[in-house]
Motif scaffolding. Structure first.
Motif, PDB file in Angstrom:
ATOM      1  N   ARG A  92      13.796  20.702  -2.653  1.00 47.10           N
ATOM      2  CA  ARG A  92      13.344  20.604  -4.054  1.00 47.10           C
ATOM      3  C   ARG A  92      14.465  20.084  -4.948  1.00 47.10           C
ATOM      4  O   ARG A  92      14.229  19.309  -5.871  1.00 47.10           O
ATOM      5  N   ARG A  93      15.687  20.510  -4.650  1.00 48.71           N
ATOM      6  CA  ARG A  93      16.820  20.058  -5.464  1.00 48.71           C
ATOM      7  C   ARG A  93      17.060  18.555  -5.298  1.00 48.71           C
ATOM      8  O   ARG A  93      17.326  17.855  -6.278  1.00 48.71           O
ATOM      9  N   LEU A  94      16.926  18.069  -4.057  1.00 49.33           N
ATOM     10  CA  LEU A  94      17.071  16.625  -3.836  1.00 49.33           C
ATOM     11  C   LEU A  94      16.033  15.864  -4.660  1.00 49.33           C
ATOM     12  O   LEU A  94      16.348  14.863  -5.309  1.00 49.33           O
ATOM     13  N   ALA A  95      14.790  16.350  -4.635  1.00 48.49           N
ATOM     14  CA  ALA A  95      13.737  15.687  -5.406  1.00 48.49           C
ATOM     15  C   ALA A  95      14.061  15.750  -6.899  1.00 48.49           C
ATOM     16  O   ALA A  95      13.914  14.765  -7.630  1.00 48.49           O
ATOM     17  N   GLU A  96      14.530  16.898  -7.318  1.00 45.06           N
ATOM     18  CA  GLU A  96      14.827  17.135  -8.738  1.00 45.06           C
ATOM     19  C   GLU A  96      15.901  16.173  -9.255  1.00 45.06           C
ATOM     20  O   GLU A  96      15.690  15.488 -10.253  1.00 45.06           O
ATOM     21  N   ILE A  97      17.031  16.092  -8.555  1.00 43.37           N
ATOM     22  CA  ILE A  97      18.130  15.257  -9.079  1.00 43.37           C
ATOM     23  C   ILE A  97      17.808  13.770  -8.980  1.00 43.37           C
ATOM     24  O   ILE A  97      18.291  12.982  -9.768  1.00 43.37           O
TER      25      ILE A  97
END
Lengths: 564, 156
Positions: free
Chosen positions: A224-229
């Protein structure tokens, strides 16, 4: 300390921290059951069929993330367990299954209840053992748990002859394993990861393609963090539902044969596929030569054999998703510009507006999709949802608002009808404080219906919502589309009385024909604390759409829901 | 994709079931086995298997990966630069010209290894291609039985 082989098995189970074991006794495993009787460290749950014992252990493992343990006897006990092993193998579920075997001296003589368990299970276990000598039993048990849960997880069978469970020997449970031939690679190749990061920075239309591996490796947060940034859009496979969260604006939906328009078009038009724990299954790719035709492929998987098995891969990365994606984020964090992909996100948003995932609701007849949405509204993120196999499974995957990993449990790879109810029992054991709802069909539920008794006896309030169209629905749908409506053996009009059936086994039953009745039944079931059948009469001829005909290109979808 | 012949060396733990795991893998996934030889590696608990197979590049790659995935597999060597040898035993009627047979075998690193009342057994050991030639050449001496060993190979 000296003890019997049976005691060693008990000690190993305790040492591994296992608190629940599912199983069914019989002649060759009786020594072990005798020791189960004498101990209080773990609970044994008696299913009413060996297949259900393995599915329950599997549901337990998927819901909890721990290794599931099942125990069966030799011969037919073992062969009944094979479907459970194959189901877990295809979906990479960590299980240790212990089977009894005839005594060593009888092996090969066609003894009573003898079958070549390791021979039969070789192709549907990650590894299997036939114990030849009690001296090797402690090591084998230790290795079985280690192999089941490490690397790409999977089921491990330990077949134990009866005389070995009765024999006495010294027991020291090994503190670690010594397996020079088995060393999973978790780290990922740094050079490849860096190259993959550069490819992401250069891409115009990158797409996160998320598979069940994200769930298995508990990598949801980092993904989710990869998608977020990066603000890269994402599609989920059937096995990855819940990874991004239902309301995540970056999630396009589920792709594949019954994927939504935007997801399948995203895959057809992307210029960079970032595959995380997915394996390019034929139900996902459709026609391979048309799949992600314009894209380079980054493929991250713990299993090297998955990489470049079906599609050519430009950036192969063998490793654990947590570690690899963390490193990817390290390379991207300072440099990535989310606005770079704005045009791409806009295109996909327009696709979704053009053909949203939808259905035509009705006031006259209950639509199966409505039932799924309704359950989602009532219990949403609080529930664990299991399913069997068929139309109901696809509708659940399409319309339930999955918000977290391990919330959605289904037999995706093998497609095992009869999986859902016992898996729900296992999930309920793992999550006693959550509602567990099995979304099933009038075909599938009968394949392990005896588990009503198991659920009743153990006070496991699993709710089975039977989307009843009096058809083997998915096969019927194919017959409608591809077999000129010749409904060969798919009409299930002859049915049991579902309410009475549930009641006969100590559960509760509701027959539902209107939305109001469904609401009332679901409320009562959620409150009732009993195993329940909610038999919902749904539109008989509703089809799962969109649909990519088998072997067709992903962008050629049957889209229209005709008004009936 | 073009079909190629490949020699794959596999080093495995010498334990029960290991041959079944390997051959079962080939059968279950529809890969072809031309020859398979297996024997223990001296003074270890390992065995060496040499498998000759055919397939396109993707299939060969899958075979090596799937072999490696088996828990008892230590290493898989798939190389085009292998020294390959094969052995063959051929039984001839005693009436054939033994000196000719002896000379033929000598040309293929072999000789007559057993003489009985009614027959002789000769052997040859050479590269697989040459073994084929040898077998063709033996035809004129009316061989009764031919047994090939399958290929063993070593990386150069």
């Amino acid at each position: 300390m000296k003890m019997s082989g049976a005691q060693m098995i008990i000690e190993a189970i305790i040492a591994e921290g296992v608190t629940k074991v599912f199983g069914y006794p019989g002649g060759a495993i009786m020594n072990v059951y005798d020791e189960i009787y004498k101990q209080n460290d773990f609970e044994h749950i008696l299913t009413r069929h060996e297949q259900a014992a393995v599915h329950a252990a599997d549901g337990y493992a998927r819901a909890s993330g721990d290794v599931g343990v099942a125990m069966v006897t030799s011969g037919p006990g073992f062969t009944n367990a094979v479907t459970g092993l194959a189901t877990a193998y295809t979906d990479s579920v960590p299980l240790v299954v212990i089977s009894g075997q005839v005594p060593l001296s009888l092996i090969g003589t066609d003894g009573f209840q003898e079958v070549d368990a390791v021979g039969i299970s070789r192709a549907c276990t990650k590894h299997n053992y036939l114990v030849h000598d009690i001296a090797e039993l402690p090591r084998i048990l230790k290795e079985a748990f280690y192999i089941a849960r490490s690397g790409r997880p999977g089921p491990v069978l330990v077949d134990v002859p009866k005389d070995i469970t009765g024999e006495i020997a010294e027991f020291v449970y090994p503190s670690d394993v010594h397996l020079p031939t088995y060393k999973p690679n978790y780290k990922g190749n740094d050079r490849q990861i860096k190259k993959a990061a550069e490819a992401i920075l250069k891409a115009k239309k990158p797409l996160l393609y998320l598979g069940g591996g994200v769930v298995l490796s508990n990598a949801t947060d980092v993904v989710r963090r990869l998608a977020e940034i990066s603000q890269m859009p994402a599609v989920e496979t059937l096995m990855a539902r819940g990874v991004m969260g239902a309301d995540n604006p970056l999630l396009m939906g589920m792709l594949g044969m019954h994927g939504n328009y935007a997801s399948n078009m995203a895959m057809s038009e992307t210029d960079l596929v970032i595959s995380l724990g997915a394996r390019f299954d034929d139900r996902v790719t459709g026609k391979l030569s048309e799949f992600a035709k314009y894209a380079d492929v980054i493929h991250v998987d713990i299993d090297p054999a998955n990489i470049a098995k079906l599609v050519d891969v430009d950036y192969p990365i063998v490793g654990d998703i947590n570690i690899v994606v963390e490193k990817l984020i390290g390379h991207l964090e300072e440099r990535i510009k989310p606005e770079r992909y704005q045009v791409w996100r806009d295109i996909l948003k327009r696709y979704d507006e053009l053909h949203p995932l939808t259905y035509h609701d009705s006031d006259e007849v209950i639509k199966p999709q409505w039932v799924i949405e309704r359950i989602g509204e009532k219990v949403g993120a609080d529930a664990v949802i299991t399913s069997d196999v068929g139309q109901h499974q696809m509708w659940a995957a399409q319309f339930y608002p999955f918000d977290r990993p391990r919330q959605w449990i289904n037999s995706g790879g093998l497609g095992t009808m009869g999986y859902g109810f016992p898996a729900a029992i296992g999930a309920q054991v793992a999550c006693p404080d959550k509602h567990v709802i099995n979304i099933t069909g009038d075909g599938s539920i009968l394949m392990n219906v005896q588990e009503l008794v198991t659920a009743s006896e153990n006070k496991l309030p699993v709710i089975n919502v039977i989307l009843n169209n009096h058809f083997l629905g998915m096969v019927r749908q194919w017959q409608t589309f591809f077999y000129d409506k010749r409904y060969a053996e798919t009409d299930l009009s002859y049915q049991p009385n579902w309410k009475l059936l549930a009641e006969a086994c100590g559960g509760a039953g509701y027959d539902v024909t209107t939305k109001a009745e469904f609401d009332a039944a679901l409320d009562a079931a959620l409150e009732g604390g009993k195993v329940t059948f909610i038999n919902v009469a749904v539109d008989r001829l509703e089809n799962v759409l969109p649909m990519v005909p088998a072997g067709g290109a992903l962008y050629n979808m049957l889209l229209e829901h005709k008004e009936s | 994709m073009e079909t190629v012949r490949r020699v794959i060396s596999v080093v495995v733990l010498n334990e029960a079931q290991v041959l079944a795991r390997v051959s079962g893998l080939f059968a279950g996934r529809g890969y072809n086995i031309e020859t398979l030889t297996v024997a223990p590696i001296p003074e270890t608990d390992l065995s060496h298997m040499t498998i000759v197979t055919r397939g396109n590049q993707r299939v060969i790659e899958q075979i090596t990966k799937q072999l490696h995935k088996l828990i008892p597999t230590l290493k898989v060597i798939e190389h085009s630069e292998m020294v390959e040898k094969e052995m063959v035993l051929v039984k001839f009627p005693i009436e054939e010209k033994l000196s000719d047979i002896q000379a033929l075998c000598a040309a293929y690193n072999g000789g007559i290894v057993n003489v009985g009342e009614n027959m002789v057994i000769a052997m040859a050991a050479d590269e697989p291609v040459r073994i084929k030639h040898f077998i063709t050449a033996t035809k004129r001496y009316n061989p009764i039985e031919i047994v090939r060993s399958g290929v063993v190979a070593m990386e150069r």
